[in-house]
Design a protein around this motif. Structure first.
Motif, short mmCIF file in Angstrom:
data_model
loop_
_atom_site.label_atom_id
_atom_site.label_comp_id
_atom_site.label_asym_id
_atom_site.label_seq_id
_atom_site.Cartn_x
_atom_site.Cartn_y
_atom_site.Cartn_z
N PRO A 1 6.44 10.84 6.28
CA PRO A 1 5.86 10.73 7.63
C PRO A 1 6.95 10.41 8.67
CG PRO A 1 4.69 9.34 6.04
CD PRO A 1 5.95 9.78 5.38
N ALA A 2 6.73 10.86 9.89
CA ALA A 2 7.73 10.66 10.95
C ALA A 2 7.96 9.18 11.23
CB ALA A 2 7.28 11.38 12.22
N ASP A 3 6.89 8.38 11.20
CA ASP A 3 7.07 6.96 11.51
C ASP A 3 7.83 6.23 10.41
OD1 ASP A 3 4.99 7.19 9.70
OD2 ASP A 3 3.58 5.94 10.82
N LEU A 4 7.64 6.65 9.15
CA LEU A 4 8.41 6.07 8.05
C LEU A 4 9.87 6.48 8.15
CD1 LEU A 4 8.68 4.50 5.43
CD2 LEU A 4 7.95 6.55 4.19
N TYR B 1 11.93 -8.05 -1.13
CA TYR B 1 12.66 -7.66 0.07
C TYR B 1 12.07 -6.39 0.68
CZ TYR B 1 15.94 -11.19 -1.49
OH TYR B 1 16.50 -12.37 -1.88
N PHE B 2 11.54 -5.51 -0.18
CA PHE B 2 10.87 -4.30 0.32
C PHE B 2 9.65 -4.66 1.16
CE2 PHE B 2 7.41 -1.22 -0.64
CZ PHE B 2 7.88 -0.16 0.12
N LYS B 3 8.84 -5.59 0.67
CA LYS B 3 7.64 -5.99 1.41
C LYS B 3 8.00 -6.69 2.72
CE LYS B 3 4.47 -6.22 -2.52
NZ LYS B 3 3.62 -7.07 -3.37
N GLU B 4 9.06 -7.49 2.68
CA GLU B 4 9.49 -8.19 3.89
C GLU B 4 10.06 -7.23 4.94
OE1 GLU B 4 12.28 -11.07 2.52
OE2 GLU B 4 10.76 -12.45 1.75
N SER B 5 10.50 -6.06 4.53
CA SER B 5 11.14 -5.11 5.45
C SER B 5 10.16 -4.42 6.40
CB SER B 5 11.88 -4.03 4.65
OG SER B 5 10.95 -3.14 4.03
N GLY B 6 8.88 -4.41 6.04
CA GLY B 6 7.88 -3.73 6.86
C GLY B 6 7.74 -2.25 6.55
N LEU B 7 8.47 -1.73 5.57
CA LEU B 7 8.38 -0.31 5.24
C LEU B 7 7.04 0.05 4.61
CD1 LEU B 7 11.91 0.39 3.67
CD2 LEU B 7 11.08 1.19 5.89
N GLU B 8 6.48 -0.88 3.86
CA GLU B 8 5.30 -0.58 3.05
C GLU B 8 4.12 -0.08 3.89
OE1 GLU B 8 3.16 -2.48 -0.85
OE2 GLU B 8 3.79 -3.87 0.72
N GLU B 9 3.95 -0.61 5.09
CA GLU B 9 2.79 -0.23 5.91
C GLU B 9 2.85 1.22 6.38
OE1 GLU B 9 2.85 -1.72 10.15
OE2 GLU B 9 4.33 -3.08 9.26
N PHE B 10 4.03 1.85 6.29
CA PHE B 10 4.18 3.24 6.74
C PHE B 10 4.10 4.24 5.58
CE2 PHE B 10 6.53 0.59 9.78
CZ PHE B 10 5.97 1.00 10.97
N ILE B 11 3.91 3.75 4.37
CA ILE B 11 3.98 4.64 3.20
C ILE B 11 2.62 5.24 2.89
CG2 ILE B 11 4.40 4.69 0.71
CD1 ILE B 11 6.68 2.78 1.14
N PRO B 12 2.51 6.56 2.85
CA PRO B 12 1.24 7.22 2.51
C PRO B 12 1.05 7.26 0.99
CG PRO B 12 2.94 8.87 2.86
CD PRO B 12 3.59 7.53 3.11
N ASP B 13 -0.09 7.76 0.58
CA ASP B 13 -0.32 7.98 -0.84
C ASP B 13 0.63 9.06 -1.33
OD1 ASP B 13 -2.31 6.10 -0.77
OD2 ASP B 13 -3.95 7.57 -0.66
#
Length: 260
Positions: free
Chosen positions: A158-161, A77-89
């Motif tokens: 990050p601001a976008d996350l 569900y986390f991957k489906e949410s789209g959050l992952e692409e905004f996560i930095p190292d």
């Protein structure tokens, strides 16, 4: 036995830590609104309770807590949410049940709040009276471990996350609004069914009600009881009422605790 110097180092490098019951997630003592522990207090407590687990308080920290438990795979569900692409190292950790914690620092003027059950199997945690279990804690033979493969440091949010999380939290708050039942010619049952459909289906509040009505799963009583009590207290339910509701859920469980 826990390495006391390691606990002191975590207290300095990550943030205020708290002692938890050995082999459990529950706090060993009340920490709400109390100041961070000093090195002397850590030394004395872990000498007295050397097998205590460790919790990290989340004042000015934010954790995406992804659970993998029974049939629920929060990572899906986390991957489906789209959050992952905004996560930095940033620093991550593997939990005892195969889940993941992702850590972030927050600015003091942030507006992010804690949301338990933001997604199925995903909690968004923050606040000085909130915490997560961290290494070197263990539950039985399963351990918590930090994952420094991406970073050993906790990155700034990050601001976008933050914007994406705020959007998710707004949606979750909309789902959780109480809907006043209406007595109509179609009856209360039909009205409640309609209200659930309008609200967008299951959310953490409905899951709490479900647990009270159906009890705790076999082999998961202690964890689910702790989660139920935490969820009710977070929603500012009176402590006396929390005890009553927890007892109801316990009585309806496959393996109830002795209520004496």
């Amino acid at each position: 036995m826990t390495n006391i110097q390691l606990i002191k180092n975590l207290n300095k490098s990550l943030g205020p830590i708290i002692p938890l019951v050995a082999d459990e997630k529950r706090p060993l003592s009340n920490f709400r609104d109390r100041p961070p522990m000093t090195d002397t207090e850590i030394q004395e407590l872990w000498e007295k309770y050397p097998h205590s687990n460790v919790g990290l308080r989340l004042e000015n920290l934010f954790v995406i807590d992804i659970d993998r438990h029974n049939e629920i795979d929060g990572m899906k569900y986390f991957k489906e949410s789209g959050l992952e692409e905004f996560i930095p190292d940033t620093l991550r950790a593997h939990t005892a049940n195969g889940g993941v914690h992702i850590f972030f620092k927050l600015q003091k003027n942030h507006e992010l709040t804690q949301t338990i059950g933001a997604l199925k199997g995903v909690d968004l945690k923050t606040g000085k009276n909130s915490y997560v279990v961290i290494a070197p804690s263990k539950i039985g033979d399963k351990v918590y471990q930090f994952d420094t493969s991406k970073s050993s440091e906790i990155a700034e949010m990050p601001a976008d996350l933050a914007a994406k999380i705020e959007e998710l939290q707004q949606k979750n708050r909309g789902f959780s609004k109480a809907i006043e039942p209406k007595q109509t010619s179609s009856g209360l049952e039909n009205q409640l069914l309609f209200s659930t459909q309008q609200a967008g289906g299951s959310n953490i509040t409905t899951q709490l009600f479900h647990q009270i009505a159906n009890g705790f799963e076999k082999g998961e009583r202690n964890n689910q009881l702790a989660a139920l009590i935490g969820g009710l207290l977070y929603r500012e339910v009176e402590r006396r009422d929390v005890i009553i509701l927890a007892r109801i859920a316990n009585m309806r469980s496959a393996e109830p605790l002795d209520d004496n």
